[in-house]
Design a protein around this motif. Structure first.
Motif, PDB file in Angstrom:
ATOM      1  N   SER A  88       2.890   6.051  12.122  1.00  0.00           N
ATOM      2  CA  SER A  88       1.503   5.826  11.317  1.00  0.00           C
ATOM      3  C   SER A  88       1.924   6.115  10.040  1.00  0.00           C
ATOM      4  N   SER A  89       1.378   6.505   9.173  1.00  0.00           N
ATOM      5  CA  SER A  89       1.893   6.235   7.783  1.00  0.00           C
ATOM      6  C   SER A  89       1.631   7.673   6.903  1.00  0.00           C
ATOM      7  N   GLY A  90       2.417   8.844   6.956  1.00  0.00           N
ATOM      8  CA  GLY A  90       1.821  10.156   6.160  1.00  0.00           C
ATOM      9  C   GLY A  90       1.528   9.670   5.305  1.00  0.00           C
ATOM     10  N   GLY A  91       2.617   8.707   3.972  1.00  0.00           N
ATOM     11  CA  GLY A  91       2.260   8.569   2.681  1.00  0.00           C
ATOM     12  C   GLY A  91       0.671   7.825   2.540  1.00  0.00           C
ATOM     13  N   THR A  92       0.447   7.723   3.535  1.00  0.00           N
ATOM     14  CA  THR A  92      -1.232   6.735   3.502  1.00  0.00           C
ATOM     15  C   THR A  92      -2.407   6.829   4.031  1.00  0.00           C
ATOM     16  N   GLY A 138      -4.958   9.451   1.862  1.00  0.00           N
ATOM     17  CA  GLY A 138      -5.427   9.437   0.942  1.00  0.00           C
ATOM     18  C   GLY A 138      -5.403  10.272  -0.512  1.00  0.00           C
ATOM     19  N   ALA A 139      -5.976  10.644  -1.535  1.00  0.00           N
ATOM     20  CA  ALA A 139      -6.223  11.453  -2.593  1.00  0.00           C
ATOM     21  C   ALA A 139      -6.678  12.835  -2.454  1.00  0.00           C
ATOM     22  N   THR A 140      -5.414  13.501  -1.379  1.00  0.00           N
ATOM     23  CA  THR A 140      -6.163  14.527  -1.381  1.00  0.00           C
ATOM     24  C   THR A 140      -5.943  15.623  -2.506  1.00  0.00           C
ATOM     25  N   ASP A 198      -4.015  18.510   9.961  1.00  0.00           N
ATOM     26  CA  ASP A 198      -5.493  18.522  10.507  1.00  0.00           C
ATOM     27  C   ASP A 198      -6.588  18.007   9.631  1.00  0.00           C
ATOM     28  N   ASP A 199      -5.885  17.392   8.211  1.00  0.00           N
ATOM     29  CA  ASP A 199      -6.749  17.559   7.127  1.00  0.00           C
ATOM     30  C   ASP A 199      -7.238  16.182   7.572  1.00  0.00           C
ATOM     31  N   PRO A 200      -8.595  15.821   6.492  1.00  0.00           N
ATOM     32  CA  PRO A 200      -9.176  14.495   7.057  1.00  0.00           C
ATOM     33  C   PRO A 200      -8.577  14.288   6.490  1.00  0.00           C
ATOM     34  N   CYS A 201      -8.627  12.766   6.638  1.00  0.00           N
ATOM     35  CA  CYS A 201      -8.076  11.472   6.143  1.00  0.00           C
ATOM     36  C   CYS A 201      -8.957  10.258   5.701  1.00  0.00           C
ATOM     37  N   ALA A 202      -8.436   9.708   4.242  1.00  0.00           N
ATOM     38  CA  ALA A 202      -9.585   9.552   3.902  1.00  0.00           C
ATOM     39  C   ALA A 202      -8.352   8.141   2.772  1.00  0.00           C
ATOM     40  N   TYR A 259      -3.308  -1.060   3.666  1.00  0.00           N
ATOM     41  CA  TYR A 259      -2.425   0.334   4.977  1.00  0.00           C
ATOM     42  C   TYR A 259      -2.763   1.275   5.519  1.00  0.00           C
ATOM     43  N   GLY A 260      -3.128   1.952   4.963  1.00  0.00           N
ATOM     44  CA  GLY A 260      -3.493   2.757   5.517  1.00  0.00           C
ATOM     45  C   GLY A 260      -4.289   3.507   6.338  1.00  0.00           C
ATOM     46  N   GLN A 261      -5.903   2.071   5.938  1.00  0.00           N
ATOM     47  CA  GLN A 261      -6.560   2.693   6.855  1.00  0.00           C
ATOM     48  C   GLN A 261      -6.207   1.876   7.862  1.00  0.00           C
ATOM     49  N   ALA A 262      -5.667   0.785   7.981  1.00  0.00           N
ATOM     50  CA  ALA A 262      -5.225   0.173   9.280  1.00  0.00           C
ATOM     51  C   ALA A 262      -4.188   0.700  10.190  1.00  0.00           C
ATOM     52  N   LYS A 263      -3.389   2.323   9.362  1.00  0.00           N
ATOM     53  CA  LYS A 263      -2.994   2.760  10.317  1.00  0.00           C
ATOM     54  C   LYS A 263      -3.962   3.675  11.072  1.00  0.00           C
ATOM     55  N   LEU A 264      -4.912   4.596   9.971  1.00  0.00           N
ATOM     56  CA  LEU A 264      -5.828   5.652  10.655  1.00  0.00           C
ATOM     57  C   LEU A 264      -6.930   4.400  11.437  1.00  0.00           C
ATOM     58  N   GLU A 265      -7.070   3.580  11.778  1.00  0.00           N
ATOM     59  CA  GLU A 265      -8.124   3.141  12.766  1.00  0.00           C
ATOM     60  C   GLU A 265      -6.992   2.384  13.698  1.00  0.00           C
ATOM     61  N   THR A 266      -5.790   2.587  13.861  1.00  0.00           N
ATOM     62  CA  THR A 266      -4.672   2.835  14.749  1.00  0.00           C
ATOM     63  C   THR A 266      -5.085   4.182  15.382  1.00  0.00           C
ATOM     64  N   GLU A 267      -4.796   4.914  15.242  1.00  0.00           N
ATOM     65  CA  GLU A 267      -4.703   6.284  15.052  1.00  0.00           C
ATOM     66  C   GLU A 267      -5.787   7.006  16.645  1.00  0.00           C
TER      67      GLU A 267
END
Length: 311
Positions: free
Chosen positions: A120-124, A127-129, A137-141, A146-154
């Protein structure tokens, strides 16, 4: 804990999208540990001893036949057609070329009991944490496609892990840099700076240069990943980074110190896809005893030496 990577019994690993920057370095590291690596995807770089297989990610049947023929129990999914700056059009193309095929393949891997390691992508994905360090375990936003595509796959792979028993390891790397990364590409700050020093020209800085990121030397990144692979770690999500933040201007200053040269800067307006700070919490990786990291200046010096860009 099982044996370390260098002492593990030889195995065969399949790297999907293995011809890219991370895949090339990971394949070489696994081969140095005595393992065999099969590579698919675009390009032909791969590790020198790796076997390149001309199979697109969309050929699920072909990939499954390859897995059966070579008794592969771990597949590493590195394939992506996007960059952090990718647009909605790239995102839509990714759905057909990468995301949907990955979902189909993952379901088949679950049925066969094959472990899937997803990059996946720890850099994207975070989001803006507002936290100093992003934990797994933090929420992903994510705020970019690019980050959205990775998160959807996760999320879909986690669904398959819950409902179909998929053996899943999700990796969220930070910002790796090192050999086989383009010096003239659209990502990879350290490499782009070295490219500017080699070829001349100014470095474009989007914003005021105060954005903070987590940078990890690729040799350290793949050392950690190789250990995770050969020790059969699964059932978790792991940040792979240094756990140390550096602003863009600090990275520039570090490269200048390492090489004894000045980097001209050309400031541009800030981009909406760039969060102010993103540094990974790597305590979970440390707890497994698989954390590897050298200082930014030591990594830059070694990288520049190997490129032949020295003082």
């Amino acid at each position: 804990m099982n044996a370390p990577a260098s002492a593990a019994a030889p195995r065969t690993f399949l790297l999907l999208g293995g011809g890219g920057f991370i895949g090339t370095n990971l394949a070489a590291r696994l081969e140095r540990g005595g393992h065999r690596v099969l590579l698919t995807g675009h390009g032909t770089r791969g590790a020198s001893n790796g076997r390149w297989v001309d199979l697109p990610l969309t050929d699920t049947d072909g990939i499954m036949a390859l897995i059966a023929d070579h008794a592969i129990d771990t597949v590493v999914q590195l394939a992506s057609s996007m960059l952090p700056s990718s647009t909605e059009a790239h995102y839509q193309a990714e759905q057909d070329a990468i995301i949907a095929p990955t979902r189909r393949l993952a379901a088949r891997l679950a049925d066969r009991g094959v472990r899937l390691v997803f990059f996946s992508s720890g850099g994207t994905v975070y989001g803006a944490t507002s936290r100093d360090y992003a934990t797994e375990d933090d929420p992903c936003a994510p705020i970019g496609f690019y980050g959205q595509a990775k998160l959807e796959t996760e999320l879909h792979l986690q669904f398959l892990a819950r409902t179909r028993g998929l053996r899943l390891l999700t990796l969220r790397p930070s910002n790796p840099y090192g050999m086989h990364q383009s010096l003239t590409g659209a990502q990879g700050l350290v490499s782009v700076i070295l490219g500017k020093l080699r070829d001349g020209g100014a470095l474009e800085v989007w914003g005021d240069g105060t954005v903070v990121r987590d940078y990890i030397y690729i040799d350290d990144c793949v050392e950690s990943v190789a250990a995770l692979l050969v020790n059969d770690v699964a059932g978790t999500t792991l940040n792979i980074g240094s756990g140390i933040g550096h602003s863009l201007l600090e990275v520039v200053a570090t490269v200048e110190e390492a090489l004894g040269a000045r980097v001209p800067l050309l400031f541009r307006p800030a981009r909406p896809v760039d969060v102010p700070r993103l540094v990974l919490d790597v305590e979970r990786l440390k707890g497994l005893g698989m954390y590897h990291h050298r200082s930014l200046i030591d990594g830059v010096r070694d990288y520049a030496r190997r490129l032949g860009i020295c003082r």
